[in-house]
Design a protein around this motif. Structure first.
Motif, PDB file in Angstrom:
ATOM      1  N   GLY A 107       0.816  -1.211   0.000  1.00 34.61           N
ATOM      2  CA  GLY A 107       0.000   0.000   0.000  1.00 34.61           C
ATOM      3  C   GLY A 107       0.850   1.261   0.000  1.00 34.61           C
ATOM      4  O   GLY A 107       0.569   2.221  -0.721  1.00 34.61           O
ATOM      5  N   ARG A 108       1.924   1.248   0.812  1.00 32.15           N
ATOM      6  CA  ARG A 108       2.817   2.414   0.859  1.00 32.15           C
ATOM      7  C   ARG A 108       3.504   2.639  -0.489  1.00 32.15           C
ATOM      8  O   ARG A 108       3.610   3.769  -0.968  1.00 32.15           O
ATOM      9  CB  ARG A 108       3.868   2.228   1.956  1.00 32.15           C
ATOM     10  N   ASP A 109       3.974   1.542  -1.110  1.00 36.82           N
ATOM     11  CA  ASP A 109       4.618   1.669  -2.423  1.00 36.82           C
ATOM     12  C   ASP A 109       3.630   2.181  -3.469  1.00 36.82           C
ATOM     13  O   ASP A 109       3.983   3.018  -4.311  1.00 36.82           O
ATOM     14  CB  ASP A 109       5.204   0.333  -2.870  1.00 36.82           C
ATOM     15  N   ALA A 110       2.405   1.667  -3.427  1.00 34.40           N
ATOM     16  CA  ALA A 110       1.386   2.127  -4.383  1.00 34.40           C
ATOM     17  C   ALA A 110       1.091   3.607  -4.167  1.00 34.40           C
ATOM     18  O   ALA A 110       0.944   4.373  -5.136  1.00 34.40           O
ATOM     19  CB  ALA A 110       0.105   1.300  -4.225  1.00 34.40           C
ATOM     20  N   TRP A 111       1.016   4.037  -2.902  1.00 34.07           N
ATOM     21  CA  TRP A 111       0.766   5.444  -2.585  1.00 34.07           C
ATOM     22  C   TRP A 111       1.903   6.321  -3.114  1.00 34.07           C
ATOM     23  O   TRP A 111       1.675   7.351  -3.736  1.00 34.07           O
ATOM     24  CB  TRP A 111       0.612   5.608  -1.082  1.00 34.07           C
ATOM     25  N   THR A 112       3.139   5.877  -2.897  1.00 36.58           N
ATOM     26  CA  THR A 112       4.300   6.648  -3.349  1.00 36.58           C
ATOM     27  C   THR A 112       4.342   6.735  -4.872  1.00 36.58           C
ATOM     28  O   THR A 112       4.525   7.814  -5.438  1.00 36.58           O
ATOM     29  CB  THR A 112       5.604   6.004  -2.818  1.00 36.58           C
ATOM     30  N   ASP A 113       4.169   5.574  -5.537  1.00 34.44           N
ATOM     31  CA  ASP A 113       4.242   5.553  -7.004  1.00 34.44           C
ATOM     32  C   ASP A 113       3.123   6.364  -7.637  1.00 34.44           C
ATOM     33  O   ASP A 113       3.355   7.147  -8.566  1.00 34.44           O
ATOM     34  CB  ASP A 113       4.191   4.113  -7.523  1.00 34.44           C
ATOM     35  N   SER A 114       1.908   6.177  -7.147  1.00 37.48           N
ATOM     36  CA  SER A 114       0.784   6.912  -7.736  1.00 37.48           C
ATOM     37  C   SER A 114       0.889   8.395  -7.413  1.00 37.48           C
ATOM     38  O   SER A 114       0.500   9.246  -8.220  1.00 37.48           O
ATOM     39  CB  SER A 114      -0.552   6.344  -7.246  1.00 37.48           C
ATOM     40  N   GLY A 115       1.466   8.740  -6.251  1.00 38.33           N
ATOM     41  CA  GLY A 115       1.665  10.143  -5.909  1.00 38.33           C
ATOM     42  C   GLY A 115       2.653  10.809  -6.854  1.00 38.33           C
ATOM     43  O   GLY A 115       2.434  11.941  -7.313  1.00 38.33           O
ATOM     44  N   ARG A 116       3.733  10.081  -7.173  1.00 41.33           N
ATOM     45  CA  ARG A 116       4.706  10.627  -8.130  1.00 41.33           C
ATOM     46  C   ARG A 116       4.077  10.802  -9.503  1.00 41.33           C
ATOM     47  O   ARG A 116       4.302  11.809 -10.183  1.00 41.33           O
ATOM     48  CB  ARG A 116       5.913   9.692  -8.224  1.00 41.33           C
ATOM     49  N   ALA A 117       3.313   9.787  -9.933  1.00 45.94           N
ATOM     50  CA  ALA A 117       2.659   9.882 -11.252  1.00 45.94           C
ATOM     51  C   ALA A 117       1.671  11.040 -11.277  1.00 45.94           C
ATOM     52  O   ALA A 117       1.575  11.760 -12.277  1.00 45.94           O
ATOM     53  CB  ALA A 117       1.948   8.567 -11.564  1.00 45.94           C
ATOM     54  N   ALA A 118       0.938  11.221 -10.164  1.00 49.70           N
ATOM     55  CA  ALA A 118      -0.024  12.327 -10.106  1.00 49.70           C
ATOM     56  C   ALA A 118       0.683  13.676 -10.140  1.00 49.70           C
ATOM     57  O   ALA A 118       0.227  14.616 -10.799  1.00 49.70           O
ATOM     58  CB  ALA A 118      -0.878  12.206  -8.850  1.00 49.70           C
ATOM     59  N   GLU A 119       1.830  13.768  -9.463  1.00 47.35           N
ATOM     60  CA  GLU A 119       2.594  15.023  -9.495  1.00 47.35           C
ATOM     61  C   GLU A 119       3.083  15.328 -10.900  1.00 47.35           C
ATOM     62  O   GLU A 119       3.023  16.478 -11.360  1.00 47.35           O
ATOM     63  CB  GLU A 119       3.784  14.932  -8.535  1.00 47.35           C
ATOM     64  N   ALA A 120       3.580  14.291 -11.587  1.00 54.02           N
ATOM     65  CA  ALA A 120       4.056  14.490 -12.958  1.00 54.02           C
ATOM     66  C   ALA A 120       2.901  14.915 -13.858  1.00 54.02           C
ATOM     67  O   ALA A 120       3.054  15.799 -14.711  1.00 54.02           O
ATOM     68  CB  ALA A 120       4.703  13.219 -13.483  1.00 54.02           C
ATOM     69  N   LEU A 121       1.734  14.298 -13.668  1.00 57.86           N
ATOM     70  CA  LEU A 121       0.570  14.651 -14.475  1.00 57.86           C
ATOM     71  C   LEU A 121       0.102  16.064 -14.167  1.00 57.86           C
ATOM     72  O   LEU A 121      -0.267  16.824 -15.075  1.00 57.86           O
ATOM     73  CB  LEU A 121      -0.560  13.651 -14.225  1.00 57.86           C
ATOM     74  N   THR A 122       0.139  16.438 -12.899  1.00 54.16           N
ATOM     75  CA  THR A 122      -0.320  17.767 -12.491  1.00 54.16           C
ATOM     76  C   THR A 122       0.502  18.869 -13.154  1.00 54.16           C
ATOM     77  O   THR A 122      -0.031  19.938 -13.484  1.00 54.16           O
ATOM     78  CB  THR A 122      -0.257  17.907 -10.957  1.00 54.16           C
ATOM     79  N   ARG A 123       1.792  18.598 -13.390  1.00 50.57           N
ATOM     80  CA  ARG A 123       2.630  19.607 -14.044  1.00 50.57           C
ATOM     81  C   ARG A 123       2.180  19.890 -15.478  1.00 50.57           C
ATOM     82  O   ARG A 123       2.530  20.916 -16.050  1.00 50.57           O
ATOM     83  CB  ARG A 123       4.096  19.157 -14.038  1.00 50.57           C
ATOM     84  N   HIS A 124       1.423  18.964 -16.053  1.00 49.37           N
ATOM     85  CA  HIS A 124       0.967  19.115 -17.445  1.00 49.37           C
ATOM     86  C   HIS A 124      -0.546  19.305 -17.540  1.00 49.37           C
ATOM     87  O   HIS A 124      -1.136  19.115 -18.593  1.00 49.37           O
ATOM     88  CB  HIS A 124       1.400  17.898 -18.266  1.00 49.37           C
TER      89      HIS A 124
END
Length: 197
Positions: free
Chosen positions: A42-59
């Motif tokens: 769960g922690r890894d999924a939270w971290t990975d999806s958080g990074r992906a969401a941050e990258a998406l938010t920049r665009h």
């Protein structure tokens, strides 16, 4: 005999009893491992999806669009999806590029109303970045699924082990009872020549 006695051990406690205790301990350890694995996944999924969401938010960018027509309903691609209210709107992004698309709008939107629209770097309509709550639910779900799967697998293996122990124990009791029963009941077991008169 299945008593397997050692010095200081309870003579009434059989090897099968000790094996059952060990299997229950294995299940408890398996549950603990399941919880640890579930938290890690769960922690890894939270971290990975958080990074992906941050990258998406920049665009992703929010622009103000103007409704240029009336609303209608559009059904989603899935059979069970509820229809959404849509309307034709226009906006500009970047500043020198005009866009016109039909996008989801709040119910009751009228011609000339302004709404907020998420767009990508080119200014085309896009989905909003995932909310933190959605990411948390997804991460919790993955962790819970992993923990449940490990617990169920451990439980199934322990259950099979206990069934095997029970079957062996029952066979051992029957064998031991055959030796004890004639003395216990006072009946002598017929032997060779017992019926000779």
């Amino acid at each position: 005999m299945d008593d397997d006695r050692t010095s200081g051990a309870n003579p009434l406690r059989r090897r099968a009893d000790r094996t059952r205790t060990h299997l229950h301990a294995v299940f408890a350890v398996g549950c603990l491992i399941a919880v640890i694995c579930g938290i890690a996944i769960g922690r890894d999924a939270w971290t990975d999806s958080g990074r992906a969401a941050e990258a998406l938010t920049r665009h992703r960018h929010v622009v103000t669009a103007t409704a240029v027509g009336g609303t209608s309903h559009r059904t989603g691609p899935g059979a069970n999806e509820r229809p959404v209210v849509v309307a034709p709107v226009t906006w500009q992004y970047p500043a020198d590029r005009r866009h016109a698309e039909t996008v989801p709008v709040p119910a009751g939107t009228r011609r000339g109303d302004t709404i907020r629209v998420w767009v990508d770097d080119r200014g085309d309509a896009a989905t909003a970045p995932p909310a933190a709550a959605d990411l948390a639910v997804q991460a919790f779900g993955l962790g819970a699924m992993a923990a449940t799967g490990i617990t169920l697998l451990t439980g199934a293996l322990v259950r099979v082990g206990i069934r095997v122990v029970d079957a062996r124990s029952a066979r051992a009791w029957e064998s031991e009872w055959e030796d004890v029963e004639p003395r216990w009941t006072g009946r002598l077991r017929p032997g060779p020549g017992a019926d000779d008169g």
